[in-house]
Design an enzyme around this catalytic site. Structure first.
Site, mmCIF file in Angstrom:
data_model
loop_
_atom_site.group_PDB
_atom_site.id
_atom_site.type_symbol
_atom_site.label_atom_id
_atom_site.label_comp_id
_atom_site.label_asym_id
_atom_site.label_seq_id
_atom_site.Cartn_x
_atom_site.Cartn_y
_atom_site.Cartn_z
ATOM 1 N N GLU A 235 0.841 -1.192 0.000
ATOM 2 C CA GLU A 235 0.000 0.000 0.000
ATOM 3 C C GLU A 235 0.881 1.249 0.000
ATOM 4 O OE1 GLU A 235 -2.229 0.194 3.631
ATOM 5 O OE2 GLU A 235 -2.891 2.243 3.273
ATOM 6 N N ASP B 31 -8.145 1.734 7.409
ATOM 7 C CA ASP B 31 -7.923 2.011 5.988
ATOM 8 C C ASP B 31 -7.172 0.875 5.322
ATOM 9 O OD1 ASP B 31 -9.239 4.296 5.635
ATOM 10 O OD2 ASP B 31 -7.468 5.609 5.493
ATOM 11 N N ASP C 29 -4.355 -0.751 10.045
ATOM 12 C CA ASP C 29 -5.455 0.064 10.556
ATOM 13 C C ASP C 29 -6.688 -0.150 9.681
ATOM 14 O OD1 ASP C 29 -4.899 1.356 8.221
ATOM 15 O OD2 ASP C 29 -4.322 3.264 9.118
#
Ligand code: 0RA
Length: 655
Positions: free
Chosen positions: A442, A524, A522
């Site tokens: 990510e 997200d 987390d």
């Protein structure tokens, strides 16, 4: 699985159906020796299976026309009571065995008593092994029968009677009550899950309209001291079921009411409900004798055949397809179709890997004929709906052609550009897919850290920018235009090809056998994991099925004191570490994202095969996955996170 040791099967005289028709086939000891052979497993799944097994008998009473209400109660000690108002298990003397029929039903394997082919008794699949199996696998079981004005009871331990069959009183009711406590030396899980039982009871209420089911959990009380309880009852049956499935997943149906088919031929009962919605996927749920057939089978084939046939004929008669200059393929009739196909078959044959596929060939034409008849009439009577469906089919055909073109563009382009690999990919030096890993990371910055931290010998890094496309909500051809998705295709070396009008993923040239999704720990991050998993599930399912997809597990905390330090993956671990180090002067670092770790820390905790934990993604529940992914892509975070935790199984990787 078990052989039928009784070769001289008696024919059953239906009118005098009583004690003598119950046949003795095999001892219960076999069940205790190999429980998994009878109930699938001895984990939580098997534990819940015990309830389904008892329920099956009560439902059979409903199907035979004698039972209207079934109550299931979870007691505080996780024992279960199932009460029905059916005929009650016969109690008379079984001539051959010289025992009460009740005792025979409860203690002899396969003595369900219902060898009568006019009742729909399941003889394959996982259900239908009989209530005696439940008895064999219970520390304690009590059966109570209300029958012919009297109440009878008998108790058992691990399948063996601990009392005679006793007559204990008079009654004006009818029915059977079974209370059992699963054997703690057999089951690894002993705690019942309300939601799992609730889901099955709700499903059963739709599949058996008019039947009242109730679930009570005595472990949970509200502020007034009332036990947690839910009632399930469906008047509309599959009509309501199909509507509920689409509504729950947020799909809007444009055929209202659903097409509803009931029929019966040669002893096979057919019930089907279906509707079209604006989504792009087919969603068929199928059942045989109330058991979910995950792999479909002849009943589903019959349904699909009828829908394609009738719609094709309708479109051709009106010259619609030629006017629109589209080539229709059978899969175009399936887009946006949600259906429940339920059949009751006297002697079902199950095949396939998990015995989840109906094999009886005669069922195809029976279902097909029933569906054809009703759908033809429906189109005739609802020309507006007919037009909407045909338009949807045309749209599907056009989208399919557009997707093919877009796909071909991507796949051709990638061959032309030099190495054919995306510029953003930091490849590994190994060319052996068995040894090679790719991390889908990510964000560009975490991607940079991963590049520094990795072992470039066998670890490749592909950074993904922000949130990737939600493939659940996008048209297929859009997917092939998305940069991140194009990069995944080319980096992995897989391509989509068409075989007999079906799309198949060619993984012959797959470049890595470990594909690791690495995102922030987390909310997200878990959302991004879900988006990527959704993409893999919908478009690269063989990679999931082969177990090539993993999720990295970066730590949440580092607890430090002086030279000592420990990485922690949850709050509990953190608290233990703080305690161990002695609370004075302890520092806790909370990693909010991968970016807060340096290359060395990322390697040590998350990438180094010696120390990391990877979670391998499996397809546990293919059938339920559609709803799960719809749920995951919804707005609620807690169920999504719970799903990811539950389904991404920890697997320590040896490589
Ligand atoms: C054997 C024969 C009959 C019913 C049952 C068993 C039966 C079993 C269970 C288990 C739970 N509830 C049940 N209800 C019925 C047929 C009885 C008859 O012909 O009267």
């Amino acid at each position: 699985m078990e052989e039928n040791k009784n070769s001289n099967e008696e024919t059953v005289d239906k009118k005098n159906y009583g004690a003598d028709n119950i046949q003795a086939l095999e001892g219960l000891e076999a069940v205790r020796v190999r429980p998994a052979m009878y109930i699938g497993s001895t984990d939580g799944k098997g534990l819940h299976h015990l309830v389904y097994e008892v329920l099956d008998n009560s439902i059979d009473e409903h199907l035979a026309g004698y039972c209207t209400t079934i109550d299931v109660t979870i007691h505080t000690d996780n024992s279960i009571t199932v009460v029905d108002d059916g005929r009650g298990i016969p109690v008379g003397m079984h001539q051959k065995l010289q025992k009460s029929a009740l005792e025979v039903v409860m203690t002899v394997l396969h003595a369900g008593g219902k060898f009568d082919k006019d009742t729909y008794k399941v003889s394959g699949g996982l259900h239908g092994v009989g209530v005696s199996c439940v008895n064999a696998l219970s520390n304690h079981l009590m059966a109570t029968v209300h029958r012919e004005g009297k109440i009878y009871t008998q108790t058992y331990a691990k399948g063996k009677p601990t009392t005679e069959v006793k007559q204990i009183g008079d009654t004006d009711k009818r029915g059977t009550t079974v209370t059992f406590r699963p054997d703690d030396t057999i089951f690894s899980e002993l705690v019942y899950d309300f939601t799992i039982l609730a889901k099955r009871l709700r499903e059963l209420s739709y599949l058996n309209k008019g039947l009242r089911l109730k679930l009570t959990d005595e472990r949970e009380t509200d502020e007034k001291g009332v036990f947690l309880h839910e009632d399930y009852f469906s008047e509309g049956g599959l009509m309501e079921f199909v509507e509920q499935i689409d509504a729950q997943a947020g799909r809007e149906a444009f055929t209202q009411p659903p097409v509803y088919v009931v029929g019966e031929e040669d002893g096979v009962a057919v019930e089907v409900a279906f509707q079209y919605n604006r989504s792009y996927r087919e969603n068929i749920r199928s059942y045989v004798n109330n058991i979910n057939t995950i792999e479909g089978g002849t009943h589903v084939n019959g349904f699909r055949r009828a829908v394609s046939h009738v719609l094709k004929k309708y479109g051709e008669a009106e010259n619609i397809f030629t006017k629109q200059k589209v080539n229709i393929s059978s899969e175009d009739f399936r887009e946006g179709l949600t259906a429940i196909v339920s059949v009751k078959v006297p002697e079902p044959q199950f095949k396939g890997q998990t015995k989840g596929e109906l094999g009886n060939s005669e069922v195809t034409s029976i279902v097909s004929a029933c569906v054809r008849r009703v759908l033809e009439a429906y189109l005739e009577e609802n020309p507006g709906m007919a037009k909407a469906i045909i338009n949807k089919v045309i749209l599907a055909a056009k989208a399919r052609n557009a997707a093919r073109k877009a796909r071909e563009m991507v796949q051709r382009k990638s061959v032309l550009t030099g190495t054919g690999l995306p510029g953003k990919l930091a490849d590994c030096s190994s060319k052996d897919p068995l040894l090679s890993e790719i991390f889908l990371v990510e964000g560009d910055s975490a991607g940079g850290t991963a590049k520094q931290g990795r072992n470039r010998e066998f670890q490749a890094i592909l950074p993904l920018r922000g949130k990737i496309l939600n493939v659940e909500k996008a048209l297929e051809y859009r997917i092939y235009e998305n940069e991140e998705i194009k990069n995944i295709f080319t980096a992995l070396g897989v391509r989509i090809e068409e075989k007999d009008g079906n799309r198949v993923l060619n993984i012959d040239n797959l470049r890595y056998h470990k594909i690791v999704i690495m995102c922030d720990a987390d909310v997200d991050g878990s959302h991004i994991v879900t988006l990527i998993l959704t993409f893999f599930f919908r478009y690269m399912q063989p990679l999931v099925a082969n177990g090539y997809i993993y999720i990295a597990a970066p730590p949440l905390y580092q607890v430090k004191k002086g030279k000592k330090s420990k990485y922690c993956w949850d709050d509990k671990e953190r608290d233990i570490a703080v305690k161990d180090f002695g609370t004075d002067g302890v520092g806790i670092q909370r990693y909010k994202g991968l970016g807060e770790m340096n290359a060395e820390q990322l390697w040590e905790t998350t990438m180094d095969p010696e120390h990391r934990t990877l979670r391998r993604v499996t397809i546990e529940d293919l059938e339920g996955s559609d709803a799960v992914f719809s749920m995951l892509m919804g707005d609620e975070v807690p169920p999504r996170r719970k799903f990811i935790e539950d389904n991404a199984h920890y697997a320590n990787v040896d490589a």
